[in-house]
Design an enzyme around this catalytic site. Structure first.
Site, PDB file in Angstrom:
ATOM      1  N   LYS A 198      -1.197   5.527   5.390  1.00  9.44           N
ATOM      2  CA  LYS A 198      -1.620   6.341   4.106  1.00  9.44           C
ATOM      3  C   LYS A 198      -3.133   6.815   4.574  1.00  9.44           C
ATOM      4  CE  LYS A 198       1.099   4.398   0.360  1.00  9.44           C
ATOM      5  NZ  LYS A 198       1.515   5.679   0.001  1.00  9.44           N
ATOM      6  N   ARG A 207      12.158   2.126  -1.484  1.00 13.68           N
ATOM      7  CA  ARG A 207      13.679   2.213  -1.646  1.00 13.68           C
ATOM      8  C   ARG A 207      14.434   1.198  -0.499  1.00 13.68           C
ATOM      9  NH1 ARG A 207      12.731   8.470  -0.442  1.00 13.68           N
ATOM     10  NH2 ARG A 207      10.662   7.835  -1.191  1.00 13.68           N
TER      11      ARG A 207
HETATM   12  N1  BES Z   1       4.187   3.184  -3.279  1.00 18.38           N
HETATM   13  C1  BES Z   1       4.162   4.743  -3.001  1.00 18.38           C
HETATM   14  C2  BES Z   1       4.529   5.396  -4.197  1.00 18.38           C
HETATM   15  C3  BES Z   1       3.233   5.692  -4.927  1.00 18.38           C
HETATM   16  C4  BES Z   1       2.298   6.946  -4.923  1.00 18.38           C
HETATM   17  C5  BES Z   1       2.940   4.953  -5.982  1.00 18.38           C
HETATM   18  C6  BES Z   1       1.116   7.102  -5.509  1.00 18.38           C
HETATM   19  C7  BES Z   1       1.858   5.208  -7.107  1.00 18.38           C
HETATM   20  C8  BES Z   1       1.025   6.253  -6.798  1.00 18.38           C
HETATM   21  C9  BES Z   1       5.634   4.640  -2.039  1.00 18.38           C
HETATM   22  O1  BES Z   1       5.824   3.656  -1.322  1.00 18.38           O
HETATM   23  C10 BES Z   1       5.194   5.815  -1.151  1.00 18.38           C
HETATM   24  O2  BES Z   1       4.184   5.607  -0.204  1.00 18.38           O
HETATM   25  N2  BES Z   1       5.944   6.885  -1.162  1.00 18.38           N
HETATM   26  C11 BES Z   1       6.004   8.118  -0.550  1.00 18.38           C
HETATM   27  C12 BES Z   1       7.240   8.450  -0.152  1.00 18.38           C
HETATM   28  C13 BES Z   1       7.213   9.493   1.015  1.00 18.38           C
HETATM   29  C14 BES Z   1       6.894   9.186   2.488  1.00 18.38           C
HETATM   30  C15 BES Z   1       8.642  10.272   0.970  1.00 18.38           C
HETATM   31  C16 BES Z   1       5.224   9.211  -1.271  1.00 18.38           C
HETATM   32  O3  BES Z   1       5.332   8.960  -2.650  1.00 18.38           O
HETATM   33  O4  BES Z   1       4.449   9.913  -0.770  1.00 18.38           O
HETATM   34 MN    MN Z   2       4.654   3.901   0.546  1.00 22.61          MN
END
Ligand code: BES
Ligand code: MN
Ligand code: ZN
Length: 493
Positions: A274, A348
């Site tokens: 990230k 997931r």
């Molecule tokens: N934990 C994150 C989702 C999240 C984002 C929670 C912001 C709270 C605030 C999750 O693991 C994630 O990173 N999801 C990705 C999925 C994508 C790679 C398909 C996302 O939402 O960007």
């Molecule tokens: Mn994630």
């Protein structure tokens, strides 16, 4: 913070600060303030001057003459009576509690207002709004700036004998539910340095001993032996080993409810790392787990007549030489395989194992809670939780529990057309679905792993992690899910 129901005349209450709640309706305001003026032997210059009108959010302090049991009277606005809701009571009580604390009150008495809403719900909402508003995550601050933590006790006061039993019961229930919400907030706010799979499991175990339910903790070897490839895959870049936490409350029945909580104690994204801006929020990526643990505290202490299982896959998602790579293929608990296209879609992957494992209990209902997608925050902001599932009646029931508690949920569709977005050329399913409908493709991924049971998925990414302080929520972990699920379990048939 201690919540107490007190049957007493208002002027006999031995509390240095008393809050009276008033409606905006002019005639009613005049009448009720005249009564208060007589009882407390005071005048209300703020009302005479037209500065206090009883609007929502308004609060005005009146100091009483020496020699009275009470030093200050807070007038707190409720808005128009015909538009009254429980949420207004929560917010008004929160305004009163925060002002009381700032005034360095030792205790605060909330005078039960006249209400056409249900008595027990009114008392519950007042107590809950006050207590939740006073939460603070300051255990890491050694030099506390505020010296206003004197507020130790909140009373809900009525002088009517027939309110006593209902009042005591409602306040006791509020105390338990709020303490459980505090626990969920504390767990979410605790940094990843201190809260990782092993310590999260320890917290669950301690709580289980304290509240009388059971906790079984599976270690890395056991998780591997069970074939939970999603959990093993996601954690393999971290030096912290995973845990699979299994909680159980109540006697076996044919109406078992399983709660599944995403327990990513820190989510860097892994190799699909990230951006650094805002990454610290990802210490709260175990908010689903926190909601499950908090709900167990509430349900066990309230002794609700349910059979409840809690499943928490706990991992840390880190990049390293041993980390999962994009392109890797994992084999989950039920034998299905998933292609990892993005290591940041890790939630997931671990939930897949837990949802498949849930079938062992032959449950009537499975509810999972997860900070699963940024896409859900884009869709619903921080206001509502995204809800997906396979049973309309169950979702309707959760929606009602959401309205009652104001932990509102809103449905997103799992239409068939979305399924092909997560089709993989090399495995049974792919862990990302491309640019569109991100919350829904995540829900569809989970659906591939559920068993033959009624299921609801709650995406709490927006509601669990708050950017701003509200009336009775603070920036950071909200503890969302505890009040919602406790209400659901109390009323679901
Ligand atoms: N934990 C994150 C989702 C999240 C984002 C929670 C912001 C709270 C605030 C999750 O693991 C994630 O990173 N999801 C990705 C999925 C994508 C790679 C398909 C996302 O939402 O960007
Ligand atoms: Mn994630
Ligand atoms: Zn995550």
């Amino acid at each position: 913070m201690k919540l107490t129901f007190l049957r007493s005349f208002p002027d006999r209450v031995a509390s240095d600060t008393i809050a009276a709640f008033l409606y905006e309706d002019a005639a009613l305001l005049r009448k009720e303030t005249a009564t208060l003026a007589k009882i407390f032997g005071t005048r209300f210059p703020a009302i005479d001057a037209g500065d206090f009108k009883g609007k929502e959010g308004e609060v005005s302090v009146t100091y009483l003459q020496q020699g009275k049991a009470t030093r200050r009277l807070l007038l707190v606005g409720l808005g128009e009576k015909k538009r009254l809701t429980l949420e207004r009571f929560r917010r008004a009580a929160a305004v009163a509690a925060k002002r009381g604390r700032n005034l360095r009150a030792q205790s605060l008495a909330l005078l039960l207002p006249s209400t056409h809403l249900k008595l027990n719900e009114t008392i519950f909402a007042l107590a809950e709004g006050a207590m939740l508003s006073l939460y603070r995550f300051d255990k890491y601050v050694t030099k506390k700036e505020h010296d206003d933590t004197k507020l130790q006790e909140i009373f809900v006061v009525s002088d009517q004998r027939e309110h006593q039993k209902t009042g005591e019961e409602a306040v006791r229930r509020a105390q338990i539910v709020c303490e459980a919400t505090y626990l969920a907030r504390d767990l979410a706010n605790t940094p990843g340095l201190d809260l990782y799979p092993e310590t999260l499991a320890q917290e669950a175990r301690l709580l289980a001993e304290r509240c009388g339910f059971s906790a079984q903790i599976l270690d890395e070897r056991e998780i591997k032996e069970l074939g939970m490839g999603g959990i093993i895959g996601v954690c393999q870049g971290s030096v912290r080993p995973p845990r699979f936490i299994i909680l159980e409350y109540g006697k076996k029945s044919n109406r078992t409810v399983v709660l599944v909580g995403k327990g990513v104690t820190f989510d860097t994204g892994g190799i699909s790392i990230k951006p650094s801006a805002g990454m610290s929020e990802m210490k709260m990526d175990m908010s689903g787990a926190a909601a499950v643990i908090g709900t167990f505290e509430a349900v066990a202490r309230l002794k609700l007549p349910v059979h409840l299982i809690g499943l928490i896959p706990a991992v840390e998602n880190m990049p390293s030489g041993s980390a999962l790579r994009p392109g890797d293929i994992l084999r989950h608990y039920n034998g299905k395989t998933s292609e990892v296209d993005n290591t940041d879609a890790e939630g997931r992957l671990i939930l897949a194992d837990a949802l498949a494992y849930a079938s062992r209990y032959n449950p009537a209902v499975v509810i999972d809670l997860a900070t699963l997608t940024g896409a859900c925050v884009v869709a619903l902001g921080h206001v509502a939780t995204g809800m997906m599932g396979n049973d309309e009646r169950l979702m309707e029931h959760l929606k009602r529990a959401g309205e009652k508690t104001y932990e509102r949920v809103w449905p997103l569709p799992l239409y068939d057309e979305y399924e092909k977005l997560i089709k993989s050329d090399v495995a049974d399913v792919k862990n990302v679905g491309g640019r569109w409908a991100g919350a829904i493709t995540a829900g569809w991924f989970l659906r591939k792993f559920i068993g033959d049971y009624k299921w609801v998925h709650l995406d709490i990414a927006g509601t669990a992690i708050l950017e701003e302080t509200g009336d009775y929520t603070q920036k950071g972990g909200s503890g969302v899910g505890v009040r919602l699920l406790t209400e659901f379990l109390r009323t679901w048939k």
